[in-house]
Design a protein around this motif. Sequence first.
Motif, PDB file in Angstrom:
ATOM      1  N   ILE A   7       0.828  -1.208   0.000  1.00  0.00           N
ATOM      2  CA  ILE A   7       0.000   0.000   0.000  1.00  0.00           C
ATOM      3  C   ILE A   7       0.863   1.259   0.000  1.00  0.00           C
ATOM      4  O   ILE A   7       0.658   2.159  -0.812  1.00  0.00           O
ATOM      5  CB  ILE A   7      -0.971  -0.002   1.200  1.00  0.00           C
ATOM      6  CG1 ILE A   7      -1.998  -1.137   1.024  1.00  0.00           C
ATOM      7  CG2 ILE A   7      -1.682   1.342   1.334  1.00  0.00           C
ATOM      8  CD1 ILE A   7      -2.843  -1.415   2.238  1.00  0.00           C
ATOM      9  N   ILE A   8       1.855   1.336   0.891  1.00  0.00           N
ATOM     10  CA  ILE A   8       2.652   2.570   0.975  1.00  0.00           C
ATOM     11  C   ILE A   8       3.604   2.729  -0.210  1.00  0.00           C
ATOM     12  O   ILE A   8       4.098   3.814  -0.457  1.00  0.00           O
ATOM     13  CB  ILE A   8       3.418   2.715   2.315  1.00  0.00           C
ATOM     14  CG1 ILE A   8       4.486   1.634   2.471  1.00  0.00           C
ATOM     15  CG2 ILE A   8       2.456   2.750   3.489  1.00  0.00           C
ATOM     16  CD1 ILE A   8       5.459   1.892   3.603  1.00  0.00           C
ATOM     17  N   ASN A   9       3.878   1.654  -0.946  1.00  0.00           N
ATOM     18  CA  ASN A   9       4.760   1.739  -2.111  1.00  0.00           C
ATOM     19  C   ASN A   9       4.026   2.134  -3.382  1.00  0.00           C
ATOM     20  O   ASN A   9       4.644   2.264  -4.434  1.00  0.00           O
ATOM     21  CB  ASN A   9       5.506   0.417  -2.324  1.00  0.00           C
ATOM     22  CG  ASN A   9       6.676   0.286  -1.367  1.00  0.00           C
ATOM     23  OD1 ASN A   9       7.429   1.222  -1.168  1.00  0.00           O
ATOM     24  ND2 ASN A   9       6.813  -0.867  -0.765  1.00  0.00           N
ATOM     25  N   GLY A  10       2.725   2.365  -3.287  1.00  0.00           N
ATOM     26  CA  GLY A  10       1.946   2.736  -4.463  1.00  0.00           C
ATOM     27  C   GLY A  10       2.270   4.151  -4.940  1.00  0.00           C
ATOM     28  O   GLY A  10       3.009   4.901  -4.306  1.00  0.00           O
ATOM     29  N   GLU A  11       1.687   4.500  -6.073  1.00  0.00           N
ATOM     30  CA  GLU A  11       1.902   5.819  -6.674  1.00  0.00           C
ATOM     31  C   GLU A  11       1.206   6.936  -5.896  1.00  0.00           C
ATOM     32  O   GLU A  11       1.684   8.059  -5.846  1.00  0.00           O
ATOM     33  CB  GLU A  11       1.389   5.835  -8.120  1.00  0.00           C
ATOM     34  CG  GLU A  11       2.258   5.036  -9.076  1.00  0.00           C
ATOM     35  CD  GLU A  11       3.656   5.625  -9.223  1.00  0.00           C
ATOM     36  OE1 GLU A  11       3.768   6.843  -9.443  1.00  0.00           O
ATOM     37  OE2 GLU A  11       4.636   4.869  -9.107  1.00  0.00           O
ATOM     38  N   LYS A  12       0.053   6.624  -5.309  1.00  0.00           N
ATOM     39  CA  LYS A  12      -0.731   7.639  -4.603  1.00  0.00           C
ATOM     40  C   LYS A  12      -0.189   7.833  -3.186  1.00  0.00           C
ATOM     41  O   LYS A  12       0.306   6.898  -2.576  1.00  0.00           O
ATOM     42  CB  LYS A  12      -2.194   7.207  -4.516  1.00  0.00           C
ATOM     43  CG  LYS A  12      -2.859   7.154  -5.867  1.00  0.00           C
ATOM     44  CD  LYS A  12      -4.269   6.659  -5.748  1.00  0.00           C
ATOM     45  CE  LYS A  12      -4.865   6.553  -7.144  1.00  0.00           C
ATOM     46  NZ  LYS A  12      -6.002   5.698  -7.202  1.00  0.00           N
ATOM     47  N   PRO A  13      -0.300   9.066  -2.664  1.00  0.00           N
ATOM     48  CA  PRO A  13       0.119   9.267  -1.276  1.00  0.00           C
ATOM     49  C   PRO A  13      -0.805   8.489  -0.335  1.00  0.00           C
ATOM     50  O   PRO A  13      -1.978   8.276  -0.643  1.00  0.00           O
ATOM     51  CB  PRO A  13      -0.028  10.779  -1.071  1.00  0.00           C
ATOM     52  CG  PRO A  13      -0.919  11.259  -2.149  1.00  0.00           C
ATOM     53  CD  PRO A  13      -0.810  10.289  -3.285  1.00  0.00           C
ATOM     54  N   VAL A  14      -0.243   8.067   0.774  1.00  0.00           N
ATOM     55  CA  VAL A  14      -0.999   7.296   1.769  1.00  0.00           C
ATOM     56  C   VAL A  14      -0.863   7.987   3.118  1.00  0.00           C
ATOM     57  O   VAL A  14       0.248   8.181   3.617  1.00  0.00           O
ATOM     58  CB  VAL A  14      -0.474   5.846   1.878  1.00  0.00           C
ATOM     59  CG1 VAL A  14      -1.284   5.053   2.899  1.00  0.00           C
ATOM     60  CG2 VAL A  14      -0.500   5.157   0.521  1.00  0.00           C
ATOM     61  N   LEU A  15      -2.003   8.377   3.698  1.00  0.00           N
ATOM     62  CA  LEU A  15      -2.017   8.928   5.050  1.00  0.00           C
ATOM     63  C   LEU A  15      -2.251   7.772   6.010  1.00  0.00           C
ATOM     64  O   LEU A  15      -3.256   7.069   5.894  1.00  0.00           O
ATOM     65  CB  LEU A  15      -3.142   9.954   5.211  1.00  0.00           C
ATOM     66  CG  LEU A  15      -3.401  10.413   6.651  1.00  0.00           C
ATOM     67  CD1 LEU A  15      -2.213  11.193   7.208  1.00  0.00           C
ATOM     68  CD2 LEU A  15      -4.670  11.241   6.742  1.00  0.00           C
ATOM     69  N   VAL A  16      -1.321   7.568   6.919  1.00  0.00           N
ATOM     70  CA  VAL A  16      -1.467   6.512   7.918  1.00  0.00           C
ATOM     71  C   VAL A  16      -1.691   7.168   9.270  1.00  0.00           C
ATOM     72  O   VAL A  16      -0.909   8.016   9.701  1.00  0.00           O
ATOM     73  CB  VAL A  16      -0.232   5.591   7.961  1.00  0.00           C
ATOM     74  CG1 VAL A  16      -0.425   4.492   8.997  1.00  0.00           C
ATOM     75  CG2 VAL A  16       0.026   4.985   6.586  1.00  0.00           C
ATOM     76  N   ASP A  17      -2.787   6.761   9.907  1.00  0.00           N
ATOM     77  CA  ASP A  17      -3.140   7.243  11.242  1.00  0.00           C
ATOM     78  C   ASP A  17      -2.789   6.139  12.226  1.00  0.00           C
ATOM     79  O   ASP A  17      -3.456   5.118  12.274  1.00  0.00           O
ATOM     80  CB  ASP A  17      -4.640   7.560  11.282  1.00  0.00           C
ATOM     81  CG  ASP A  17      -5.162   7.860  12.680  1.00  0.00           C
ATOM     82  OD1 ASP A  17      -4.353   8.073  13.604  1.00  0.00           O
ATOM     83  OD2 ASP A  17      -6.398   7.874  12.853  1.00  0.00           O
ATOM     84  N   PHE A  18      -1.696   6.307  12.960  1.00  0.00           N
ATOM     85  CA  PHE A  18      -1.335   5.365  14.020  1.00  0.00           C
ATOM     86  C   PHE A  18      -2.111   5.796  15.259  1.00  0.00           C
ATOM     87  O   PHE A  18      -1.940   6.910  15.744  1.00  0.00           O
ATOM     88  CB  PHE A  18       0.170   5.399  14.290  1.00  0.00           C
ATOM     89  CG  PHE A  18       0.990   4.760  13.206  1.00  0.00           C
ATOM     90  CD1 PHE A  18       1.256   3.392  13.231  1.00  0.00           C
ATOM     91  CD2 PHE A  18       1.485   5.507  12.158  1.00  0.00           C
ATOM     92  CE1 PHE A  18       2.016   2.801  12.231  1.00  0.00           C
ATOM     93  CE2 PHE A  18       2.251   4.934  11.155  1.00  0.00           C
ATOM     94  CZ  PHE A  18       2.512   3.563  11.192  1.00  0.00           C
ATOM     95  N   PHE A  19      -2.995   4.915  15.742  1.00  0.00           N
ATOM     96  CA  PHE A  19      -3.901   5.272  16.836  1.00  0.00           C
ATOM     97  C   PHE A  19      -3.987   4.150  17.860  1.00  0.00           C
ATOM     98  O   PHE A  19      -3.435   3.067  17.663  1.00  0.00           O
ATOM     99  CB  PHE A  19      -5.305   5.561  16.275  1.00  0.00           C
ATOM    100  CG  PHE A  19      -6.077   4.322  15.911  1.00  0.00           C
ATOM    101  CD1 PHE A  19      -7.061   3.826  16.769  1.00  0.00           C
ATOM    102  CD2 PHE A  19      -5.817   3.629  14.744  1.00  0.00           C
ATOM    103  CE1 PHE A  19      -7.763   2.677  16.456  1.00  0.00           C
ATOM    104  CE2 PHE A  19      -6.516   2.474  14.409  1.00  0.00           C
ATOM    105  CZ  PHE A  19      -7.493   1.996  15.278  1.00  0.00           C
ATOM    106  N   ALA A  20      -4.698   4.413  18.956  1.00  0.00           N
ATOM    107  CA  ALA A  20      -5.004   3.395  19.958  1.00  0.00           C
ATOM    108  C   ALA A  20      -6.464   3.565  20.363  1.00  0.00           C
ATOM    109  O   ALA A  20      -6.973   4.691  20.424  1.00  0.00           O
ATOM    110  CB  ALA A  20      -4.098   3.556  21.172  1.00  0.00           C
TER     111      ALA A  20
END
Length: 98
Positions: A7-20
């Motif tokens: 997913i993160i290696n794709g062409e589109k930017p990826v927003l990752v929300d690290f949460f608990a």
Amino acid sequence: MENFKDIINGEKPVLVDFFATWCGPCKAMTPVIESLGKELQGQARVLKIDIDKNEMLAGQYGIQSVPTFIIFKKGEAVWRQSGVMDKSALEQQIRSFA
């Protein structure tokens, strides 16, 4: 099923929300993140990663406080911030990498 690296290696930017799940500010950000995911469909991807269920991944990216947001572009972390954020500021950051 796609894995995180794919997913993160794709062409589109990826927003990752690290949460608990126990984190109050994370709960406050949930509707914002879900809304951005819908609005940015096709332009960027939005992922939520529970740090308690993905301890190795959280450790790999040095997550020390939640929520922490990281934007990845072609596998590289290009932006990072911890804490509650305004929706428009977060959207602006993602769009700057689209």
